[in-house]
Design a protein around this motif. Sequence first.
Motif, PDB file in Angstrom:
ATOM      1  N   GLY A 126       0.784  -1.224   0.000  1.00  0.00           N
ATOM      2  CA  GLY A 126       0.000   0.000   0.000  1.00  0.00           C
ATOM      3  C   GLY A 126       0.818   1.278   0.000  1.00  0.00           C
ATOM      4  N   TRP A 150      -1.188   4.590  -1.162  1.00  0.00           N
ATOM      5  CA  TRP A 150      -1.535   5.458  -0.040  1.00  0.00           C
ATOM      6  C   TRP A 150      -0.988   6.869  -0.274  1.00  0.00           C
ATOM      7  N   HIS A 197      -2.950  -3.599   4.102  1.00  0.00           N
ATOM      8  CA  HIS A 197      -2.341  -3.445   2.785  1.00  0.00           C
ATOM      9  C   HIS A 197      -2.956  -4.340   1.719  1.00  0.00           C
ATOM     10  N   ASN A 240      -7.076   0.318  -1.286  1.00  0.00           N
ATOM     11  CA  ASN A 240      -5.740   0.333  -1.882  1.00  0.00           C
ATOM     12  C   ASN A 240      -5.798   0.108  -3.385  1.00  0.00           C
TER      13      ASN A 240
END
Length: 530
Positions: free
Chosen positions: A206, A210, A420, A435
């Motif tokens: 991620g 992110w 994640h 994600n």
Amino acid sequence: MLLAILCCLLWGFQISAGHFPRACASSESLMQKECCPPWSGDGSPCGQLSGRGSCQDVLLSNAPRGPQFPFTGVDDRESWPSVFYNRTCQCSGNFMGFNCGNCRFGFGGPNCTEKRLLVRRNIFDLSIPEKDRFLAYLMLAKNTISKDYVIPTGTYGQMNNGSTPMFNDVNIYDLFVWMHYYVSRDTLLGGSEIWRDIDFAHEAPGFLPWHRLFLLLWEQDIRELTGDENFTVPYWDWRDAENCDICTDEYMGGRHPANPNLLSPGSFFSSWQIICSRLEEYNSRQTLCNGTPEGPLLRNPGNHDKTRTPRLPSSDDVEFCLRLTQYESDSMDKAANFSFRNTLEGFASPLTGIADATQSSMHNALHIYMNGTMSQVQGSANDPIFLLHHAFVDSIFEQWLRRHRPLQEVYPEANAPIGHNRGSYMVPFIPLYRNGDFFISSKELGYEYSYLQDSDPGFFQNYIAPYLEQARQIWPWLLGAALVGSVLTAMLAGLTCLLCHPKRKQLSEERQPLLMEKEDYHSLLYQSHL
């Protein structure tokens, strides 16, 4: 002077987007676990009366996670955002936002129907007025309290499960600093116990999605704050840099003449106060950063641990990363080998792709090189260089996406570290984003990079290559047709000469055609050439 004037002119705008909506920070919302504020346009929750969205249950992914975090039910960020809210606004069409009052990335207009593509540019390509305007926007964000969002100063348990809300106001710039701290902070286990091996935005798949969302939201806030609908964050191309060429008072701040750890008094950022930098204090007190100023911005570029980071990344390092075909591999954490994400993040060597815990390269190298506030993960966003740096990291991510054209399924669906997985909602954003939603080309999100515009392999692949392939298949026929055409033309020319030449000799001078006008002559020449 220009910066001061711009700040004064822009002071009236006070809008933000980021973490806990102020409208959902009440004990009623927390105890009901519902965050569905009304849209100001029609007064209905999530703008439902106008067809913008509706209040719905949060559907969490049940995909298994990796073994790195061995606990359950001890951290507010687990299964985000269910500890705080299990009902939020689900927006329709191109609408977006905690109350569906904004437009989805890449769209604009009153009904979010106008598709837009904005360009992020090298900071050194900005004109002086453009550069000064960017600096003024940073100053304005640092001095404007968010009217839409607040930050929690305690855990859900410390709030007595929501019955005693604990929230503080925060300025727009520090709102994002706090988010970067919160997503990467240690887990408080109670007493003096903490768990450090956890991070919802780093050291795992991620990391790139992110920070991509982080920059998009930051840009969106600046546009709303200033009314500048075309604003984009500039990037710093640090490939092959020998020093910090943006560390001057003209740009992001030079070195203090008396104290190399501080910024020059002539810098616009010398008076900035940082937040969320006292990690051990928070851990020992089992509390959260509350946004209280903690001292000046620190930076001492180049005076870092050179055994860990001997140099800044090179163009060859970047190209090696781009040639890696796997987005993620192995354990999907900082020990992953031959992983594009792990190599670009800086936990694997840009020469071999093998994880190396003794070195910090690529993205990590820039943080270490700054040797100050930027070098500490949780507080690194305090330094505005963070934005320029991550914009360029995102551009490398974009290059990889365009070169390899991965399906979304390439992003891991399960067994990644906590938070994640592809279907996990990213901490601590409200509204909610997964994600996998940002594992797509930047063009689909409404932005482009100036240095990629003229070198987009997708343009050649999609538009030029098909025509070249067709030409390759039919070239023998084209060659044959050209030869036949040449023979026929020669034969016709010969017949014309034979038939016309004798007759022209017999014509008297009086019967010869008049001289042509200039326009007719050029017209005849043009037709002859054709």
